[in-house]
Design a protein around this motif. Structure first.
Motif, PDB file in Angstrom:
ATOM      1  N   ALA A 208       0.830  -1.205   0.000  1.00 54.84           N
ATOM      2  CA  ALA A 208       0.000   0.000   0.000  1.00 54.84           C
ATOM      3  C   ALA A 208       0.866   1.257   0.000  1.00 54.84           C
ATOM      4  O   ALA A 208       0.582   2.220  -0.725  1.00 54.84           O
ATOM      5  CB  ALA A 208      -0.927  -0.005   1.207  1.00 54.84           C
ATOM      6  N   VAL A 209       1.944   1.242   0.799  1.00 52.31           N
ATOM      7  CA  VAL A 209       2.850   2.388   0.857  1.00 52.31           C
ATOM      8  C   VAL A 209       3.552   2.579  -0.487  1.00 52.31           C
ATOM      9  O   VAL A 209       3.691   3.715  -0.983  1.00 52.31           O
ATOM     10  CB  VAL A 209       3.892   2.192   1.978  1.00 52.31           C
ATOM     11  CG1 VAL A 209       4.978   3.260   1.896  1.00 52.31           C
ATOM     12  CG2 VAL A 209       3.214   2.241   3.346  1.00 52.31           C
ATOM     13  N   VAL A 211       2.529   1.648  -3.514  1.00 54.42           N
ATOM     14  CA  VAL A 211       1.567   2.139  -4.511  1.00 54.42           C
ATOM     15  C   VAL A 211       1.284   3.623  -4.292  1.00 54.42           C
ATOM     16  O   VAL A 211       1.243   4.413  -5.248  1.00 54.42           O
ATOM     17  CB  VAL A 211       0.260   1.323  -4.447  1.00 54.42           C
ATOM     18  CG1 VAL A 211      -0.830   1.991  -5.287  1.00 54.42           C
ATOM     19  CG2 VAL A 211       0.495  -0.097  -4.933  1.00 54.42           C
ATOM     20  N   ALA A 212       1.098   4.016  -3.038  1.00 58.55           N
ATOM     21  CA  ALA A 212       0.829   5.426  -2.729  1.00 58.55           C
ATOM     22  C   ALA A 212       2.020   6.302  -3.107  1.00 58.55           C
ATOM     23  O   ALA A 212       1.848   7.416  -3.634  1.00 58.55           O
ATOM     24  CB  ALA A 212       0.505   5.578  -1.252  1.00 58.55           C
ATOM     25  N   LEU A 213       3.234   5.804  -2.855  1.00 57.33           N
ATOM     26  CA  LEU A 213       4.443   6.562  -3.184  1.00 57.33           C
ATOM     27  C   LEU A 213       4.594   6.735  -4.687  1.00 57.33           C
ATOM     28  O   LEU A 213       4.904   7.832  -5.177  1.00 57.33           O
ATOM     29  CB  LEU A 213       5.671   5.858  -2.607  1.00 57.33           C
ATOM     30  CG  LEU A 213       7.023   6.547  -2.836  1.00 57.33           C
ATOM     31  CD1 LEU A 213       7.028   7.930  -2.201  1.00 57.33           C
ATOM     32  CD2 LEU A 213       8.162   5.698  -2.262  1.00 57.33           C
ATOM     33  N   ALA A 215       2.205   6.628  -6.922  1.00 55.41           N
ATOM     34  CA  ALA A 215       1.151   7.542  -7.382  1.00 55.41           C
ATOM     35  C   ALA A 215       1.507   8.985  -7.071  1.00 55.41           C
ATOM     36  O   ALA A 215       1.255   9.889  -7.880  1.00 55.41           O
ATOM     37  CB  ALA A 215      -0.168   7.167  -6.714  1.00 55.41           C
ATOM     38  N   SER A 216       2.128   9.205  -5.922  1.00 53.00           N
ATOM     39  CA  SER A 216       2.527  10.560  -5.542  1.00 53.00           C
ATOM     40  C   SER A 216       3.631  11.084  -6.450  1.00 53.00           C
ATOM     41  O   SER A 216       3.603  12.239  -6.903  1.00 53.00           O
ATOM     42  CB  SER A 216       2.999  10.571  -4.085  1.00 53.00           C
ATOM     43  OG  SER A 216       3.443  11.839  -3.703  1.00 53.00           O
ATOM     44  N   ASN A 220      -0.260  11.833  -9.561  1.00 54.62           N
ATOM     45  CA  ASN A 220      -1.654  11.427  -9.760  1.00 54.62           C
ATOM     46  C   ASN A 220      -2.114  10.596  -8.558  1.00 54.62           C
ATOM     47  O   ASN A 220      -2.085   9.364  -8.596  1.00 54.62           O
ATOM     48  CB  ASN A 220      -1.791  10.620 -11.050  1.00 54.62           C
ATOM     49  CG  ASN A 220      -3.246  10.287 -11.371  1.00 54.62           C
ATOM     50  OD1 ASN A 220      -4.163  10.722 -10.671  1.00 54.62           O
ATOM     51  ND2 ASN A 220      -3.455   9.522 -12.429  1.00 54.62           N
ATOM     52  N   PRO A 221      -2.534  11.263  -7.483  1.00 55.99           N
ATOM     53  CA  PRO A 221      -2.941  10.538  -6.272  1.00 55.99           C
ATOM     54  C   PRO A 221      -4.060   9.526  -6.515  1.00 55.99           C
ATOM     55  O   PRO A 221      -4.139   8.507  -5.824  1.00 55.99           O
ATOM     56  CB  PRO A 221      -3.420  11.659  -5.336  1.00 55.99           C
ATOM     57  CG  PRO A 221      -2.716  12.882  -5.824  1.00 55.99           C
ATOM     58  CD  PRO A 221      -2.630  12.709  -7.313  1.00 55.99           C
ATOM     59  N   ALA A 224      -3.399   5.666  -7.034  1.00 58.53           N
ATOM     60  CA  ALA A 224      -3.276   4.719  -5.929  1.00 58.53           C
ATOM     61  C   ALA A 224      -4.560   3.931  -5.741  1.00 58.53           C
ATOM     62  O   ALA A 224      -4.533   2.721  -5.517  1.00 58.53           O
ATOM     63  CB  ALA A 224      -2.918   5.463  -4.645  1.00 58.53           C
ATOM     64  N   ASN A 225      -5.717   4.613  -5.844  1.00 58.15           N
ATOM     65  CA  ASN A 225      -7.000   3.929  -5.684  1.00 58.15           C
ATOM     66  C   ASN A 225      -7.239   2.905  -6.779  1.00 58.15           C
ATOM     67  O   ASN A 225      -7.795   1.832  -6.542  1.00 58.15           O
ATOM     68  CB  ASN A 225      -8.143   4.953  -5.668  1.00 58.15           C
ATOM     69  CG  ASN A 225      -8.061   5.898  -4.488  1.00 58.15           C
ATOM     70  OD1 ASN A 225      -7.562   5.527  -3.434  1.00 58.15           O
ATOM     71  ND2 ASN A 225      -8.522   7.117  -4.668  1.00 58.15           N
ATOM     72  N   MET A 228      -4.351  -0.094  -6.427  1.00 58.27           N
ATOM     73  CA  MET A 228      -4.298  -0.898  -5.202  1.00 58.27           C
ATOM     74  C   MET A 228      -5.178  -2.139  -5.282  1.00 58.27           C
ATOM     75  O   MET A 228      -4.846  -3.182  -4.703  1.00 58.27           O
ATOM     76  CB  MET A 228      -4.709  -0.043  -3.997  1.00 58.27           C
ATOM     77  CG  MET A 228      -4.350  -0.687  -2.657  1.00 58.27           C
ATOM     78  SD  MET A 228      -2.586  -1.050  -2.538  1.00 58.27           S
ATOM     79  CE  MET A 228      -2.571  -2.548  -1.571  1.00 58.27           C
TER      80      MET A 228
END
Length: 266
Positions: A208-209, A211-213, A215-216, A220-221, A224-225, A228
């Motif tokens: 999760a971290v 994927v979020a990183l 995307a950041s 394009n935040p 991540a959605n 994931m």
């Protein structure tokens, strides 16, 4: 059949074996996992008894994934038919697996009935029948209590059934005895099972971290959605792959064990 006591660090080995075996046959194992999910989803669509039917099929379907992992670990390509191994091992074993499935469904429905005592059945209906999840519903104190009660009761249920399908299928153990032996194996190997669970939790968190990183960094935040969900499905498939190794290392076959059918892993 002999129970093996393994060191706590073996839990991490089980996770590594699950991941490495999945990587050996990613298309076959991911495809079988999606078939597993589809089978249970279709079962839930049966009028009136859909939820109970899906629960009753879960032990047999899980055994199919374990048999597929066994084949993949040998370097073989598991075919789709392996998913129904539990129903191809002879009439006696098929009957035993159906009894095991009925016991699992009964146990799960009973724990949901207990949770209904705390919120009038809102959580149970949402889980078993489906419906719209609203923020107002989730924030209700009674709903949260019911959810935690259900989760707390599911832990001992999962321990009872963790090794049971494999014991019925590969060792010819009766359904009721398989629950006892499954519980004892998890109890005696508590350290390894705890490490196993914590390690998989760590894998999910790290994914999760990551994927979020990504995307950041991509600016394009929302990515991540979107990303994931498939990542989570792959990790869950790897988790199911690793279950076979928890069984393999917890039990050792003895000469008096019932011989497995030739259809075990075909």
């Amino acid at each position: 059949m002999k129970l093996n006591i393994v060191p706590a660090r073996t839990g991490l080995t089980w996770v590594k074996l699950g991941i490495s075996t999945f990587i050996k046959q990613p298309l076959a194992l991911s495809g079988l996992f999606f078939m597993f999910m589809a089978l249970l989803s279709v079962a839930t669509m049966v009028p009136f008894i859909g939820a109970a039917l899906a629960l009753a099929l879960l032990p047999a379907a899980t055994l199919g994934l374990m048999a597929a992992t066994q084949e993949a670990a040998k370097g073989n390509f598991p075919m789709p038919s392996i998913l129904i191994s539990a129903f191809r091992a002879g009439r006696q074993q098929m009957r035993a697996m159906l009894v095991l499935g009925a016991l699992y469904a009964l146990g799960f429905l009973m724990l949901m009935a207990v949770s209904a005592l705390f919120d009038g059945g809102q959580f149970a209906r949402l889980y078993l029948v489906g419906g719209k999840i609203t923020e107002e519903l989730v924030l209700q104190g009674d709903f949260q209590v019911a959810m935690w009660v259900a989760m707390g009761l599911y832990l001992p249920l999962s321990v009872l059934f963790w090794h049971a399908p494999a014991l019925v299928h590969w060792h010819g153990v009766s359904p009721v005895k398989s629950l006892f032996f499954s519980f004892m194996a998890c109890y005696k190997n508590f350290g390894a099972m705890t490490v196993f669970g914590l390690a998989w939790t760590g894998v999910f968190v790290l994914a999760a971290v990551a994927v979020a990183l990504i995307a950041s960094l991509a600016g394009n935040p929302m990515l991540a959605n979107v990303a994931m969900f498939p990542v989570a499905l792959v990790i869950v498939a790897m988790f199911f792959t690793s279950i076979y190794f928890t069984f393999r290392d917890s039990f050792e076959a003895t000469p008096e064990d019932a011989p497995a059918s030739a259809d075990d892993a075909s």
